[in-house]
Write a protein that holds these residues in place. Structure first.
Motif, PDB file in Angstrom:
ATOM      1  N   PRO A 197       0.821  -1.209   0.000  1.00  0.00           N
ATOM      2  CA  PRO A 197       0.000   0.000   0.000  1.00  0.00           C
ATOM      3  C   PRO A 197       0.859   1.266   0.000  1.00  0.00           C
ATOM      4  O   PRO A 197       2.073   1.191   0.110  1.00  0.00           O
ATOM      5  CB  PRO A 197      -0.797  -0.123   1.298  1.00  0.00           C
ATOM      6  CG  PRO A 197       0.123  -0.890   2.207  1.00  0.00           C
ATOM      7  CD  PRO A 197       0.815  -1.885   1.311  1.00  0.00           C
TER       8      PRO A 197
ATOM      9  N   ASP B 197      -0.402  -1.870  -6.262  1.00  0.00           N
ATOM     10  CA  ASP B 197      -1.392  -2.762  -5.668  1.00  0.00           C
ATOM     11  C   ASP B 197      -2.154  -2.039  -4.565  1.00  0.00           C
ATOM     12  O   ASP B 197      -1.626  -1.782  -3.482  1.00  0.00           O
ATOM     13  CB  ASP B 197      -0.703  -4.011  -5.119  1.00  0.00           C
ATOM     14  CG  ASP B 197      -1.688  -5.048  -4.590  1.00  0.00           C
ATOM     15  OD1 ASP B 197      -2.879  -4.985  -4.995  1.00  0.00           O
ATOM     16  OD2 ASP B 197      -1.288  -5.884  -3.777  1.00  0.00           O
ATOM     17  N   ARG B 198      -3.386  -1.647  -4.862  1.00  0.00           N
ATOM     18  CA  ARG B 198      -4.295  -1.018  -3.890  1.00  0.00           C
ATOM     19  C   ARG B 198      -3.693   0.248  -3.279  1.00  0.00           C
ATOM     20  O   ARG B 198      -3.838   0.505  -2.077  1.00  0.00           O
ATOM     21  CB  ARG B 198      -4.700  -2.017  -2.812  1.00  0.00           C
ATOM     22  CG  ARG B 198      -5.271  -3.299  -3.400  1.00  0.00           C
ATOM     23  CD  ARG B 198      -5.880  -4.210  -2.371  1.00  0.00           C
ATOM     24  NE  ARG B 198      -6.247  -5.487  -2.972  1.00  0.00           N
ATOM     25  CZ  ARG B 198      -7.094  -6.354  -2.435  1.00  0.00           C
ATOM     26  NH1 ARG B 198      -7.653  -6.088  -1.274  1.00  0.00           N
ATOM     27  NH2 ARG B 198      -7.368  -7.488  -3.042  1.00  0.00           N
TER      28      ARG B 198
ATOM     29  N   ARG C  93      -6.588  -2.223  -8.525  1.00  0.00           N
ATOM     30  CA  ARG C  93      -7.502  -1.536  -7.610  1.00  0.00           C
ATOM     31  C   ARG C  93      -6.863  -0.259  -7.039  1.00  0.00           C
ATOM     32  O   ARG C  93      -6.873  -0.023  -5.833  1.00  0.00           O
ATOM     33  CB  ARG C  93      -7.962  -2.477  -6.504  1.00  0.00           C
ATOM     34  CG  ARG C  93      -8.683  -3.712  -7.020  1.00  0.00           C
ATOM     35  CD  ARG C  93      -9.194  -4.587  -5.892  1.00  0.00           C
ATOM     36  NE  ARG C  93     -10.248  -3.897  -5.143  1.00  0.00           N
ATOM     37  CZ  ARG C  93     -10.853  -4.406  -4.073  1.00  0.00           C
ATOM     38  NH1 ARG C  93     -10.493  -5.600  -3.627  1.00  0.00           N
ATOM     39  NH2 ARG C  93     -11.788  -3.742  -3.445  1.00  0.00           N
TER      40      ARG C  93
ATOM     41  N   HIS D 163      -6.915   3.734  -6.592  1.00  0.00           N
ATOM     42  CA  HIS D 163      -8.020   4.696  -6.527  1.00  0.00           C
ATOM     43  C   HIS D 163      -7.896   5.769  -7.614  1.00  0.00           C
ATOM     44  O   HIS D 163      -8.886   6.122  -8.264  1.00  0.00           O
ATOM     45  CB  HIS D 163      -8.068   5.353  -5.140  1.00  0.00           C
ATOM     46  CG  HIS D 163      -9.349   6.084  -4.883  1.00  0.00           C
ATOM     47  ND1 HIS D 163     -10.548   5.443  -4.655  1.00  0.00           N
ATOM     48  CD2 HIS D 163      -9.621   7.413  -4.838  1.00  0.00           C
ATOM     49  CE1 HIS D 163     -11.509   6.337  -4.467  1.00  0.00           C
ATOM     50  NE2 HIS D 163     -10.973   7.542  -4.576  1.00  0.00           N
TER      51      HIS D 163
ATOM     52  N   SER E 178     -10.104   1.401  -8.299  1.00  0.00           N
ATOM     53  CA  SER E 178     -11.092   1.179  -7.241  1.00  0.00           C
ATOM     54  C   SER E 178     -12.124   2.302  -7.201  1.00  0.00           C
ATOM     55  O   SER E 178     -13.072   2.257  -6.411  1.00  0.00           O
ATOM     56  CB  SER E 178     -10.398   1.064  -5.877  1.00  0.00           C
ATOM     57  OG  SER E 178      -9.715   2.266  -5.558  1.00  0.00           O
TER      58      SER E 178
END
Length: 439
Positions: A259, A288-289, A318, A320, A358
């Protein structure tokens, strides 16, 4: 350039592996390997129990290493060495090596330097210097994250102190420095910083901190040039890599990010300052995210130029905000006033990007009303919403930007206004990208 860099990295890794195998068998400080003198901190008096302050021993060993050409300062695997804020300064003899096989942790309690230092471990005024090994460096930042209030935070209480935590590892005013294969974790603030450096090789690093740890950038660059960040995994609470003013000729390849907040250029132009960043290339990144993927952020009221950047061949999972160019950045508890000046942004290529968002956003470009973005190229971008949403194409939005769009099927309110093409044309992988020089 890439093939020569990778050849250098591979040859160096073979040498350092041989050095490591030899050092594991060394029982006394002052041994020699291939004509290089080895200074073992434990043989010189370091305790290595994770509690005792070993800072004085490290400083004494550094003084010996500093005056010995090609010397090796060895931190053995069996130790856990506690250090207070420390400076390992030069100028020193060239071609020094700090081999970390054990664990170095931030000292707690009396003498820890809490509240008085901007950085924990500083390497300054060095050339041809390497920090390598399979060891771990732990900044113990959790004692800071819940207690310190930065002025820009909106949740500061009336009794909070606007006190910045210290950075972790910092390289200042140095040339041809290498940091490889270490596990770096839980820095109070930025994990690894290069300031005023020329020739930086950061390879094979694992940098980690909790997702909610504030301002814990993985690698932070300011006023540094000829930087290679290769094959790194960075999972923190802020930017995986942040690139500040004065930095140029930066290559980032094969990085795994998340993250965190992605890879950021900026913020630039704060408090009406002048900023200059150019020659940035990011390739084969996996996000990744993360909050963002690629981001350029500038304050209103600044001046200067951010240009010659190429973000290509990368994947979003995913994320944002996969791609963001924002000339209205405002990290303030109150709204920022509109300004007529801005850091100019131009010659930006974003191409061959796949994956998922996302949110419903794939690309978001917000440029100044008075200093529009120019020569922006968007090519071969296929980002969908999902997997929890409808897997439709994510949205593109642009404001006051000029450039070209090629092979994009996503829905968009992104009218990049046409203008003469870049000298390099659209992205052609068979041709080298010519980096514009200077600001």
């Amino acid at each position: 350039m890439r093939s020569s860099v990778m050849s250098f990295v591979k040859r160096s890794d073979v040498f350092f592996m041989l050095v490591m195998l030899f050092l594991m068998s060394c029982s006394a400080s002052g041994s020699f390997v291939n004509g290089r003198q080895v200074f073992n901190v434990m043989m010189e008096g370091a305790v290595g129990d994770g509690r005792t302050d070993d800072g004085e021993v490290f400083q004494r060993v550094w003084a010996m290493v500093c005056r010995t050409p090609s010397a090796i300062m060895y931190v053995p695997a069996e130790g856990r060495f506690s250090l207070p804020p420390s400076v390992f300064g030069g100028p020193c003899a060239p071609n020094l090596l700090l081999q970390v096989e054990g664990t170095i942790v931030a000292l707690e309690g009396p003498g820890s330097g809490t509240g008085h230092y901007k950085s924990w471990l500083v390497f300054r005024n060095l050339r041809d210097f390497s920090v390598v090994g399979n060891g771990r460096i732990n900044g113990k930042g959790n004692r800071w994250w819940s207690q310190v209030c930065r002025p820009s935070m909106k949740n500061c209480g009336p009794n909070s102190r606007p006190e910045e935590p210290p950075n972790g590892l910092v390289f200042q005013n140095s040339s041809n420095v290498r940091v490889s294969n270490l596990r770096i974790r839980d820095s109070p603030k930025f994990h690894l910083t290069f300031s005023n450096c020329d020739g930086v090789y950061a390879t094979g690093l694992h940098i980690t901190a909790p997702r909610d740890s504030p301002n814990t950038d993985g690698i932070h660059l300011t006023n540094s040039r000829n930087v290679f960040i290769l094959n790194c995994k960075i999972r923190t609470g802020d930017d995986c890599v942040s690139i500040q003013s004065g930095s140029n000729r930066v290559l980032i390849e094969d990085i795994m990010c998340g993250p965190g907040h992605g890879i950021s250029v900026g913020s630039l132009g704060e408090s009406k300052s002048r900023a200059c960043v150019w020659g940035i290339r990011v390739e084969r990144a996996i996000f990744d995210r993360t909050t963002n993927g690629f981001r350029i952020k500038t304050w209103q009221g600044g001046s200067g130029h951010a240009h010659g950047m190429r973000f290509v061949n990368s994947r979003m999972n995913r994320v944002h905000n996969p791609v963001v160019i924002d000339q209205y950045y405002c990290d303030s508890p109150t709204p920022c006033a509109n300004q007529t000046s801005a850091v100019a942004i131009s010659e930006i290529i974003i191409a061959n990007i796949t994956g998922t968002s996302s949110s419903n956003s794939a690309v978001r470009i917000k440029c100044s009303d008075h200093v529009p973005c120019r020569n922006i190229v968007l090519q071969n971008i296929a980002v969908r919403t999902g997997p929890d949403q409808d897997l439709s194409n994510a949205h593109f939005s642009c404001w006051n930007a000029y450039g070209f769009i090629s092979n994009i099927t996503n829905p968009m309110s992104c009218a990049l206004l046409p203008q003469p093409p870049l000298d390099t044309g659209l992205v052609d992988s068979s041709k080298p990208y010519q980096i514009p020089q200077g600001c």
